[in-house]
Design a protein around this motif. Structure first.
Motif, PDB file in Angstrom:
ATOM      1  N   ILE A 105      19.315   7.713  -2.111  1.00 42.31           N
ATOM      2  CA  ILE A 105      19.106   7.085  -3.329  1.00 42.31           C
ATOM      3  C   ILE A 105      18.091   5.862  -3.208  1.00 42.31           C
ATOM      4  N   ARG A 106      18.403   5.067  -2.027  1.00 38.28           N
ATOM      5  CA  ARG A 106      17.666   3.951  -2.153  1.00 38.28           C
ATOM      6  C   ARG A 106      16.161   4.410  -1.371  1.00 38.28           C
ATOM      7  N   GLN A 107      15.968   5.473  -0.920  1.00 38.34           N
ATOM      8  CA  GLN A 107      14.871   5.875  -0.302  1.00 38.34           C
ATOM      9  C   GLN A 107      14.020   6.567  -1.278  1.00 38.34           C
ATOM     10  N   ALA A 108      14.427   7.481  -2.155  1.00 34.55           N
ATOM     11  CA  ALA A 108      13.706   8.216  -2.839  1.00 34.55           C
ATOM     12  C   ALA A 108      13.485   7.742  -4.274  1.00 34.55           C
ATOM     13  N   CYS A 109      14.097   6.786  -4.850  1.00 36.22           N
ATOM     14  CA  CYS A 109      13.815   5.936  -5.901  1.00 36.22           C
ATOM     15  C   CYS A 109      12.575   5.430  -6.350  1.00 36.22           C
ATOM     16  N   LEU A 110      11.988   5.629  -7.526  1.00 40.02           N
ATOM     17  CA  LEU A 110      10.502   5.047  -7.693  1.00 40.02           C
ATOM     18  C   LEU A 110      10.742   3.594  -7.822  1.00 40.02           C
ATOM     19  N   ILE A 111       9.651   3.032  -7.417  1.00 42.39           N
ATOM     20  CA  ILE A 111       9.809   1.403  -7.437  1.00 42.39           C
ATOM     21  C   ILE A 111       9.343   1.068  -8.931  1.00 42.39           C
ATOM     22  N   ARG A 112      10.317   0.090  -9.631  1.00 43.15           N
ATOM     23  CA  ARG A 112      10.347  -0.270 -10.801  1.00 43.15           C
ATOM     24  C   ARG A 112       9.233  -0.967 -11.547  1.00 43.15           C
ATOM     25  N   SER A 113       8.502  -0.205 -12.392  1.00 41.38           N
ATOM     26  CA  SER A 113       7.325  -1.043 -12.922  1.00 41.38           C
ATOM     27  C   SER A 113       7.763  -1.891 -14.191  1.00 41.38           C
ATOM     28  N   ASN A 126       0.705  -1.127   0.044  1.00 38.13           N
ATOM     29  CA  ASN A 126       0.233  -0.089  -0.104  1.00 38.13           C
ATOM     30  C   ASN A 126       0.842   1.323   0.113  1.00 38.13           C
ATOM     31  N   TYR A 127       1.922   1.159   0.833  1.00 34.63           N
ATOM     32  CA  TYR A 127       2.854   2.366   0.715  1.00 34.63           C
ATOM     33  C   TYR A 127       3.486   2.760  -0.835  1.00 34.63           C
ATOM     34  N   ASN A 128       3.859   1.495  -1.121  1.00 39.41           N
ATOM     35  CA  ASN A 128       4.343   1.678  -2.816  1.00 39.41           C
ATOM     36  C   ASN A 128       3.296   2.376  -3.647  1.00 39.41           C
ATOM     37  N   LEU A 129       2.265   1.786  -3.816  1.00 38.27           N
ATOM     38  CA  LEU A 129       1.094   2.194  -4.349  1.00 38.27           C
ATOM     39  C   LEU A 129       0.667   3.590  -4.242  1.00 38.27           C
ATOM     40  N   PHE A 130       0.610   4.278  -3.251  1.00 37.17           N
ATOM     41  CA  PHE A 130       0.016   5.708  -2.927  1.00 37.17           C
ATOM     42  C   PHE A 130       1.358   6.576  -3.291  1.00 37.17           C
ATOM     43  N   TYR A 131       2.389   6.146  -2.530  1.00 34.84           N
ATOM     44  CA  TYR A 131       3.584   6.952  -2.448  1.00 34.84           C
ATOM     45  C   TYR A 131       4.383   6.980  -3.650  1.00 34.84           C
ATOM     46  N   SER A 132       4.883   5.972  -4.147  1.00 31.83           N
ATOM     47  CA  SER A 132       5.549   5.665  -5.341  1.00 31.83           C
ATOM     48  C   SER A 132       4.968   5.895  -6.555  1.00 31.83           C
ATOM     49  N   ALA A 133       3.592   4.887  -6.859  1.00 34.85           N
ATOM     50  CA  ALA A 133       2.935   4.950  -7.992  1.00 34.85           C
ATOM     51  C   ALA A 133       2.061   6.043  -8.153  1.00 34.85           C
ATOM     52  N   ILE A 134       1.367   6.425  -7.474  1.00 37.51           N
ATOM     53  CA  ILE A 134       0.471   7.609  -7.572  1.00 37.51           C
ATOM     54  C   ILE A 134       1.202   8.872  -7.373  1.00 37.51           C
ATOM     55  N   CYS A 135       2.002   9.229  -6.137  1.00 40.08           N
ATOM     56  CA  CYS A 135       2.463  10.715  -5.876  1.00 40.08           C
ATOM     57  C   CYS A 135       3.889  10.630  -6.234  1.00 40.08           C
ATOM     58  N   ARG A 136       4.489   9.607  -6.935  1.00 41.80           N
ATOM     59  CA  ARG A 136       5.764   9.703  -7.528  1.00 41.80           C
ATOM     60  C   ARG A 136       6.682  10.202  -6.524  1.00 41.80           C
ATOM     61  N   LYS A 137       6.658   9.970  -5.297  1.00 41.22           N
ATOM     62  CA  LYS A 137       7.620  10.505  -4.287  1.00 41.22           C
ATOM     63  C   LYS A 137       7.780  11.886  -4.118  1.00 41.22           C
ATOM     64  N   LYS A 138       6.759  12.686  -4.790  1.00 43.94           N
ATOM     65  CA  LYS A 138       6.971  14.170  -4.924  1.00 43.94           C
ATOM     66  C   LYS A 138       6.365  14.896  -3.773  1.00 43.94           C
ATOM     67  N   VAL A 139       5.622  14.156  -2.862  1.00 45.70           N
ATOM     68  CA  VAL A 139       4.909  14.739  -1.828  1.00 45.70           C
ATOM     69  C   VAL A 139       5.211  14.369  -0.265  1.00 45.70           C
ATOM     70  N   PRO A 140       5.599  14.946   0.577  1.00 47.39           N
ATOM     71  CA  PRO A 140       5.631  14.094   2.091  1.00 47.39           C
ATOM     72  C   PRO A 140       4.869  13.186   2.410  1.00 47.39           C
ATOM     73  N   ILE A 141       4.933  12.100   2.972  1.00 49.86           N
ATOM     74  CA  ILE A 141       4.348  11.023   3.690  1.00 49.86           C
ATOM     75  C   ILE A 141       4.604  10.949   5.129  1.00 49.86           C
ATOM     76  N   VAL A 142       3.429  10.890   5.854  1.00 50.07           N
ATOM     77  CA  VAL A 142       3.508  10.790   7.249  1.00 50.07           C
ATOM     78  C   VAL A 142       2.867   9.506   7.674  1.00 50.07           C
ATOM     79  N   VAL A 143       3.059   9.058   8.585  1.00 51.18           N
ATOM     80  CA  VAL A 143       2.374   7.924   9.253  1.00 51.18           C
ATOM     81  C   VAL A 143       1.649   7.991  10.581  1.00 51.18           C
TER      82      VAL A 143
END
Length: 597
Positions: free
Chosen positions: A572-580, A310-327
């Protein structure tokens, strides 16, 4: 001198500028004679033009006018005018935001005896008024009031009005000033200020069914807005929106349906896609102010595989890691100290590749008669914590048309890859460091250009492309590489046109939908790098930028260099998009090609 000759001359002087350090004898001979000032003056006298060619020429002229240059204010203002004209033609918000930044900088560097001083405050005031009319951000209105007050205090209002051709409107009428050379005044408002839509920060709240998303919304609103439910039908992407006011700011909370791993296949694909398209369309509509924050709700349990998905779906796929994410961790009302849960368990998220800007440990119980004072205090404390979480961490990310297809395809691919054991292809890094040549030492006495290559960084394999800084004269339609992460190097002591160069890089390599790491060379810690990025290259709508530092190469402190290297590897590990993308039958094949819609 015609336009083509001016462009060629300006480009030539820009090319040789690095060869003559500022303050040197050769620099004075070349750049303080009549030739370069003449070219700058002639370029600054050109009419406003929204074309790529004109904007490129304006940027080159600005590079010829470093800080303290007597013609810098006019050059900044002229570039702002061209960008504003481009915004009027194409409607791209990035051009408008950059024009505002340039107008502010022009006013800041304008000398007291410069004739531009009587024009720039009025131009910036009009531009801010236009942005306020479109987005309703009170800070733009406040800044405009300050500028108008400044004009009156300096007795410049009449001078500015005459130069801009503005006449006082009759009582009861709205002013309608004619177009300006740069940038033009805003159109007359269609409604009173009270009817202008205020800036709304969109906050997407997601998580498993039963994680307390709706209860979190009610705690933020301090009233019952969202209906709570424990049912889930899988990955539906259905949502509801709720508007709340916090500390004078308007937030729109998107309450998404639960995403449960066990029921992911029970929802018809057509329905899930329809809901996802609806969500993305609403977030990118002209009435939307982009996405400001992601809030991930989890119950106080150990991190499971579904949480990562779910983290990857919203943070990487939808928001492209361009917005802050909080838990937000819910269900902690029975803990001796709610915050202590994070001290004991927070590191597990990071170990599983989930990084958060901030966190909140709360209870989402509802107040009712007979509840103990201890729980009442925890409920009130949780509400305040959640409200502060939104105010503190929200940002501005202006999405565009390209984002829709990128996000939609990435979500499809991640869902298709669910449970797939095939090894993903390495992620692609695009690295720009203008201080280094393209040639590298491949082996002793052998130098050459590497196109592209694979590298092990921090234990992970990446496909790496080293690219030059984009030439301002290159066409924006030029085909560019597509990466999973952009890495941009900037020198802390090179401030001339720093924001413009970075913006050109982001434009060329799709920095609006790809995460960006900025490495500031010549600094000693990450906090200083964050401040430098915020002050000198951040622009409105850029979204979340990751930043770190690289100490000066001549510095002999090996421990500091090792620290910088480790921090960059982690980033780099934190910010890189999940590879599709994955290997299929011995070759790479993009799932996006199969899932094109």
């Amino acid at each position: 001198m015609d336009h083509a000759d001016l462009r060629e001359a300006a480009h030539l002087y820009r090319t040789i500028l690095p060869l003559f350090p500022e303050g040197s004898h050769l620099h004075r001979v070349v750049f303080d004679t009549n030739a370069v000032p003449y070219v700058i003056e002639q370029c600054n006298a050109l009419p406003r033009d929204p074309s790529d060619e004109s904007i490129s020429l304006r940027r080159i002229v600005l590079e010829l006018c470093p800080p303290q240059h007597p013609r810098r204010a006019r050059s900044l203002d002229n570039l702002a005018g061209d960008l504003y004209a481009r915004f009027e033609r194409d409607g791209n918000k990035d051009h408008f935001y950059e024009a505002v930044h340039l107008s502010r900088e022009a006013l800041a560097v304008c000398r007291a005896d410069d004739d531009q001083l009587s024009v720039l405050p009025g131009i910036l005031s009009d531009t801010l008024g236009h942005r306020f009319n479109h987005h309703g951000d009170p800070s733009d209105l406040y800044e405009r009031i300050v500028l108008e007050t400044h004009l009156e205090a300096l007795d410049l209002r009449s001078s500015a009005s005459s130069q801009r051709g503005i006449t006082a409107p009759e009582q009861g009428q709205q002013s309608s000033p004619p177009p300006l050379p740069s940038p033009p005044p805003p159109p007359p408002p269609q409604a009173s200020i009270n009817k202008i839509r205020p800036l709304e920060r969109n906050v997407v709240i997601f998580g498993d069914s039963g994680s307390g998303k709706s209860s979190v919304i009610n705690a933020i609103a301090q009233r019952q807005l969202a209906k709570t439910s424990s049912s889930a039908t899988g990955c539906t992407f259905a949502y509801e929106r709720h508007r709340v006011e916090i500390s004078g700011q308007t937030f729109v909370l998107f309450d998404t349906a639960g995403l449960n791993e066990g029921t992911a296949g029970t929802v018809p694909a057509a329905k899930a896609e329809e809901n996802l398209k609806s969500l993305l369309n609403e977030l990118m509509s002209p009435k939307s102010d982009g996405i400001g924050l992601l809030v991930y709700c989890v119950r106080s349990t150990r991190a499971r595989r579904a949480l990562i998905r779910n983290y990857n779906l919203f943070y990487s796929a939808i928001c492209r890691k361009k917005v802050p994410i909080v838990v937000v961790v819910t269900g902690l009302e029975n803990e001796p100290d709610m915050e202590s849960w994070w001290d004991a368990n927070g590191k597990e998220f990071k170990s599983r590749g989930m990084h958060f800007e901030d966190h909140a440990c709360v209870t989402t119980l509802r107040k009712h008669s007979g509840i103990s004072d201890v729980f009442t205090r925890r409920i009130e404390e949780s509400s305040e914590t959640l409200r502060n979480l939104l105010v503190k961490n929200s940002s501005d990310w202006a999405v565009d048309d390209s984002w829709f297809k990128q996000s939609f395809t990435a979500v499809r691919n991640l869902i298709s890859d669910s449970g797939n054991s095939e090894k993903s292809l390495p992620s692609t890094l695009i690295i720009c460091d203008s201080s280094r040549g393209e040639e590298v030492e491949i082996a002793p006495c052998i130098r050459g250009i590497l196109k592209p290559y694979f590298a092990r960084i921090g234990g992970d394999t990446y496909q790496v492309h080293r690219v030059p800084a984009p030439d301002f004269s290159s066409s924006s339609a030029e085909k560019r590489l597509e990466g999973d992460l952009l890495i941009y190097y900037a020198r802390a002591d090179e401030l001339s046109a720093a924001r413009q160069k970075f913006h050109a890089f982001c434009t060329a390599y799709r920095g609006n939908v790809v995460p960006v790491v900025v490495v500031v060379k010549g600094l000693d810690d990450r906090q200083a790098a964050n401040q430098w990025v915020e002050k000198y290259i951040m622009y409105d709508g850029a979204g979340r930028l990751f930043s770190t530092f690289a100490p000066a190469e001549e510095l002999g402190d090996d421990s500091l260099k090792q620290q910088a290297e480790q921090e960059l590897q982690d980033l780099i590990r934190q910010a890189c998009l999940i590879r599709s993308e994955r290997k299929v039958r011995g070759r790479s094949k993009r799932l996006a090609r199969r899932n094109r819609f």
